[in-house]
Design a protein around this motif. Structure first.
Motif, mmCIF file in Angstrom:
data_model
loop_
_atom_site.group_PDB
_atom_site.id
_atom_site.type_symbol
_atom_site.label_atom_id
_atom_site.label_comp_id
_atom_site.label_asym_id
_atom_site.label_seq_id
_atom_site.Cartn_x
_atom_site.Cartn_y
_atom_site.Cartn_z
ATOM 1 N N GLU A 101 0.829 -1.194 0.000
ATOM 2 C CA GLU A 101 0.000 0.000 0.000
ATOM 3 C C GLU A 101 0.870 1.252 0.000
ATOM 4 O O GLU A 101 2.015 1.240 0.467
ATOM 5 N N GLN A 102 0.311 2.344 -0.505
ATOM 6 C CA GLN A 102 1.029 3.614 -0.573
ATOM 7 C C GLN A 102 0.170 4.691 0.077
ATOM 8 O O GLN A 102 -0.982 4.895 -0.304
ATOM 9 N N LEU A 103 0.751 5.385 1.048
ATOM 10 C CA LEU A 103 0.019 6.358 1.852
ATOM 11 C C LEU A 103 0.580 7.757 1.619
ATOM 12 O O LEU A 103 1.787 7.981 1.749
ATOM 13 N N LEU A 104 -0.293 8.693 1.267
ATOM 14 C CA LEU A 104 0.074 10.107 1.189
ATOM 15 C C LEU A 104 -0.320 10.763 2.504
ATOM 16 O O LEU A 104 -1.478 10.711 2.904
ATOM 17 N N VAL A 105 0.645 11.397 3.165
ATOM 18 C CA VAL A 105 0.395 12.127 4.406
ATOM 19 C C VAL A 105 0.460 13.611 4.089
ATOM 20 O O VAL A 105 1.490 14.109 3.625
ATOM 21 N N GLU A 106 -0.645 14.318 4.331
ATOM 22 C CA GLU A 106 -0.707 15.737 4.029
ATOM 23 C C GLU A 106 -1.132 16.512 5.270
ATOM 24 O O GLU A 106 -1.629 15.935 6.243
ATOM 25 N N GLY A 107 -0.949 17.817 5.218
ATOM 26 C CA GLY A 107 -1.327 18.659 6.342
ATOM 27 C C GLY A 107 -0.453 19.895 6.364
ATOM 28 O O GLY A 107 0.602 19.947 5.711
ATOM 29 N N PRO A 108 -0.842 20.925 7.119
ATOM 30 C CA PRO A 108 -0.073 22.172 7.158
ATOM 31 C C PRO A 108 1.260 21.991 7.866
ATOM 32 O O PRO A 108 1.497 20.977 8.538
ATOM 33 N N ASN A 109 2.145 22.975 7.712
ATOM 34 C CA ASN A 109 3.405 22.950 8.436
ATOM 35 C C ASN A 109 3.134 22.869 9.929
ATOM 36 O O ASN A 109 2.265 23.562 10.459
ATOM 37 N N GLY A 110 3.883 22.011 10.607
ATOM 38 C CA GLY A 110 3.695 21.861 12.038
ATOM 39 C C GLY A 110 2.706 20.788 12.428
ATOM 40 O O GLY A 110 2.468 20.568 13.617
ATOM 41 N N SER A 111 2.141 20.094 11.453
ATOM 42 C CA SER A 111 1.154 19.058 11.782
ATOM 43 C C SER A 111 1.803 17.711 12.080
ATOM 44 O O SER A 111 1.122 16.782 12.501
ATOM 45 N N GLY A 112 3.111 17.583 11.867
ATOM 46 C CA GLY A 112 3.811 16.362 12.263
ATOM 47 C C GLY A 112 4.136 15.401 11.152
ATOM 48 O O GLY A 112 4.448 14.228 11.410
ATOM 49 N N LYS A 113 4.114 15.855 9.904
ATOM 50 C CA LYS A 113 4.373 14.944 8.773
ATOM 51 C C LYS A 113 5.788 14.362 8.857
ATOM 52 O O LYS A 113 5.969 13.139 8.793
ATOM 53 N N SER A 114 6.784 15.223 8.979
ATOM 54 C CA SER A 114 8.167 14.736 9.059
ATOM 55 C C SER A 114 8.402 13.969 10.348
ATOM 56 O O SER A 114 9.166 12.993 10.375
ATOM 57 N N THR A 115 7.743 14.390 11.428
ATOM 58 C CA THR A 115 7.879 13.685 12.707
ATOM 59 C C THR A 115 7.441 12.234 12.573
ATOM 60 O O THR A 115 8.103 11.313 13.075
ATOM 61 N N LEU A 116 6.339 12.001 11.872
ATOM 62 C CA LEU A 116 5.844 10.645 11.672
ATOM 63 C C LEU A 116 6.883 9.781 10.965
ATOM 64 O O LEU A 116 7.142 8.634 11.367
ATOM 65 N N LEU A 117 7.499 10.309 9.913
ATOM 66 C CA LEU A 117 8.492 9.520 9.181
ATOM 67 C C LEU A 117 9.719 9.239 10.029
ATOM 68 O O LEU A 117 10.322 8.154 9.937
ATOM 69 N N LYS A 118 10.119 10.191 10.863
ATOM 70 C CA LYS A 118 11.287 9.977 11.733
ATOM 71 C C LYS A 118 11.010 8.907 12.780
ATOM 72 O O LYS A 118 11.923 8.173 13.181
ATOM 73 N N ILE A 119 9.779 8.814 13.230
ATOM 74 C CA ILE A 119 9.413 7.729 14.145
ATOM 75 C C ILE A 119 9.504 6.389 13.429
ATOM 76 O O ILE A 119 10.058 5.410 13.947
ATOM 77 N N LEU A 120 8.992 6.338 12.206
ATOM 78 C CA LEU A 120 8.936 5.078 11.462
ATOM 79 C C LEU A 120 10.317 4.555 11.112
ATOM 80 O O LEU A 120 10.534 3.330 11.090
ATOM 81 N N ASP A 121 11.264 5.432 10.821
ATOM 82 C CA ASP A 121 12.598 4.935 10.451
ATOM 83 C C ASP A 121 13.535 4.836 11.653
ATOM 84 O O ASP A 121 14.713 4.484 11.492
ATOM 85 N N GLY A 122 13.030 5.142 12.862
ATOM 86 C CA GLY A 122 13.837 4.968 14.065
ATOM 87 C C GLY A 122 14.679 6.155 14.461
ATOM 88 O O GLY A 122 15.390 6.104 15.463
ATOM 89 N N THR A 123 14.626 7.247 13.678
ATOM 90 C CA THR A 123 15.420 8.423 14.020
ATOM 91 C C THR A 123 14.915 9.066 15.306
ATOM 92 O O THR A 123 15.712 9.519 16.142
ATOM 93 N N LEU A 124 13.610 9.119 15.458
ATOM 94 C CA LEU A 124 12.998 9.697 16.649
ATOM 95 C C LEU A 124 12.505 8.545 17.529
ATOM 96 O O LEU A 124 11.601 7.809 17.162
ATOM 97 N N LYS A 125 13.145 8.378 18.706
ATOM 98 C CA LYS A 125 12.888 7.209 19.536
ATOM 99 C C LYS A 125 11.946 7.476 20.709
ATOM 100 O O LYS A 125 11.453 6.546 21.333
ATOM 101 N N HIS A 126 11.701 8.747 21.009
ATOM 102 C CA HIS A 126 10.854 9.069 22.152
ATOM 103 C C HIS A 126 9.488 9.524 21.654
ATOM 104 O O HIS A 126 9.340 10.616 21.115
ATOM 105 N N PHE A 127 8.510 8.671 21.822
ATOM 106 C CA PHE A 127 7.149 8.965 21.371
ATOM 107 C C PHE A 127 6.176 8.168 22.220
ATOM 108 O O PHE A 127 6.542 7.197 22.904
ATOM 109 N N GLY A 128 4.923 8.578 22.177
ATOM 110 C CA GLY A 128 3.886 7.865 22.901
ATOM 111 C C GLY A 128 3.119 6.950 21.979
ATOM 112 O O GLY A 128 3.151 7.081 20.755
ATOM 113 N N GLY A 129 2.389 5.988 22.582
ATOM 114 C CA GLY A 129 1.605 5.062 21.784
ATOM 115 C C GLY A 129 2.381 3.817 21.409
ATOM 116 O O GLY A 129 3.500 3.580 21.891
#
Length: 558
Positions: free
Chosen positions: A386-414
């Motif tokens: 599957e292919q997912l497009l993530v959209e939203g205004p600046n500051g909505s967390g688009k890049s943050t989501l990708l950093k969580i998924l690739d392990g760059t950002l290790k501190h998150f909830g959930g």
């Protein structure tokens, strides 16, 4: 001398100190009433050319003509931070306010001397000027422009230094739209504009009577606003060309969609001409290797005399020699005017071994995934492929989501579950290189095919140090490293940033053939619209996730 009503460039060239040439013999014209887009990836010379047109740079060679009052807005502004926004607006409309004051002054004089023909004529001219300039609707016009650019909520008493960069940029654009000018020159005007503000700007440019030249990477804006395009990129793009088509400043008539069709037609002609050339080359090479047995196949008659045999042998040698010389001459002419092969299109080279496709489990599962102040809680489940497009205004967390998924950002909830067996790669929004002194080819090695074979860089660019490449060219290197060995889970953060428009098109087409799982973040309206078209066509792989700073809303495939 009559002032020009168009923007014109004739043979403009420019090189920065050190010999780096960015513009070579650029010639085109923007007629009155036309909105012409200036395109090309970062480093192609767009901003340099606009600075030359504005007069802040002098060309090394060539000539530029512009109407007497040409309004210019740079990509980065130097507005005084201490001034309130109202000062900018007042300066922009000062000439129109002067017309109001002139009318008031003439009205008083005319009341005192109602029989003066001179005052009557002056008063009529001032009224006509006020009518043509929209003086009577000026306050409403100011309010309309500020609202259209999303600035109606910003107090005009606010100093520019207390505004965000995007707000300052939009105020600079507002002043240009309010100022009475004969022509406009804009550098990336849709940066920091939301969809509604872009649509407002399109309407403003459509209603403007003078020539407009606008440099932009925004494909939606170019398609909606422009009636012509000037391409500063040489023919590296897949729908480029050869010969005359490789010059800087090639002009295309029509919208961006028309431009793409024209580039595609050029590509098809290029491929056809190249195939015909190679067929002719093969024929001529065979002709240069022909001997007399290939020309004369009849057996020698035993009754022939020795004189007759020598006659036929001499004739064969003469004929073969003439044919060889003719073929060799034509082969040399072909090689002098040789057509290069069309550059390769972008392509994913297939998944590496042990992909997640056969695991029978989701590629990504997230429950209540969040980062305080950066990403609102979200739930997500993606199946392999599957292919997912993530959209939203600046500051909505688009890049943050990708950093969580690739392990760059290790501190998150959930909770986040990604199978250990799958490989992950992320194309970052802003490329970071540890050693800018290495060449593109050195960084890319030993991957295959080469950056040149992929159609991403020229031989010269591949041999250039990363420090000397443009942002767009470095982006091509990063993209090539992923294309060589694509992962199971591909994360693309604003992938069309800094890319040439044609290369962005090719990347989107390549994604259609990618069998792995992909997550793409983008504010690119063109990409977002086309993605939804995929969903409307029934593409079961395409999905959309829309983020905001307050909540997340998932739009599942229809």
């Amino acid at each position: 001398m009559v002032a020009p009503l168009h923007i014109g460039l004739d043979g403009v060239s420019f090189a920065y100190p050190g010999g780096r040439r960015v513009l070579t013999d650029v010639s085109f014209a923007v007629p009155s009433g036309s909105v012409t887009g200036l395109i090309g990836e970062n480093g192609a010379g767009k901003s340099t050319l606009l600075r030359i047109i504005s007069g802040s740079l002098a060309p090394a060679r060539g000539r530029v003509v512009t109407p007497p009052r040409t309004g210019f807005i740079a990509q980065e502004t130097s507005l005084p931070f201490s001034e309130p926004a109202s000062a900018l607006i007042d300066a922009a409309v000062a000439e129109l306010r002067d017309i109001e004051r002139d009318i008031a002054t003439l009205s008083e004089k005319f009341s005192a001397e109602p029989d003066s023909p001179v005052l009557a004529a002056d008063f009529d001219r001032a009224l006509a000027r006020a009518q043509n300039s929209g003086v009577w609707e000026l306050d409403a016009r100011i309010a309309s422009v500020l609202a259209g650019l999303g600035l109606d909520g910003v107090a005009l008493t606010t100093p520019l230094g207390e505004m965000s960069g995007g707000q300052r940029r939009r105020f600079a654009l507002a002043t240009l739209l309010l100022r009475p000018v004969d022509a406009m020159v804009l550098d990336e005007p849709t940066n920091h504009l939301d969809d509604a503000a872009v649509d407002f700007l399109v309407g403003e440019l459509d209603a403007f009577n003078g020539p407009v030249l606008v440099a932009s990477h925004d494909r939606y804006f170019l398609d909606a606003a422009c009636d012509g395009l000037v391409d500063l990129d040489p023919a590296l793009g897949a729908e480029g060309g050869y010969g005359e088509d490789t010059r800087q400043g090639a002009r295309f008539t029509g919208t961006f969609s028309d431009y793409l069709k024209a580039r595609h037609a050029r590509r098809e002609r290029w491929a056809s001409d190249y195939a015909a050339q190679e067929h002719e080359r093969e024929r001529l090479e065979k002709a240069t290797a022909q001997g007399s047995d290939d020309v004369f196949h009849s057996e020698e008659n035993k009754s022939e005399t020795r004189v007759a045999a020598k006659f036929y042998a001499d004739r064969a040698a003469k004929t073969v020699g003439a044919r060889r010389r003719s073929a060799q001459s034509r082969l040399e002419a072909l090689e002098r005017a040789e057509i290069p092969p069309p550059p390769a299109r972008l392509t994913f080279r297939g998944l590496p071994p042990h992909t997640a496709t056969s695991l029978g489990v989701p590629a990504v599962v997230a429950k209540g995934l969040e980062v305080d102040g950066r990403l609102a809680p979200l739930d997500l489940k993606l199946q392999p492929g599957e292919q997912l497009l993530v959209e939203g205004p600046n500051g909505s967390g688009k890049s943050t989501l990708l950093k969580i998924l690739d392990g760059t950002l290790k501190h998150f909830g959930g909770e986040l579950v990604v199978p250990e067996e799958i490989t992950i790669a992320r194309l970052e929004q802003d490329d970071a290189w540890s050693d800018l002194g290495r060449t593109a080819a050195e960084v890319y090695a030993p991957r295959t095919p080469s950056l040149v074979e992929l159609g991403l860089l020229s031989e010269e660019q591949a041999a250039t140090a990363l420090a000397d490449l443009s942002l767009g060219q470095r982006r091509r290197v990063s993209l090539g490293m992923i294309l060589a060995t694509p992962p199971d889970l591909l994360l693309l953060d604003e992938p069309t940033n800094h890319l040439s428009l044609v290369l962005a098109e090719e990347l989107e087409e390549a994604l259609l053939d990618f069998s792995g799982t992909a997550i793409i973040t983008s504010h690119d309206r063109w990409l977002r619209r086309r993605w939804r078209e995929r969903i409307a066509r029934g593409d079961s792989r395409a999905r959309v996730l829309t983020l905001s700073t307050l909540w997340t809303e998932e739009v599942w495939r229809e």
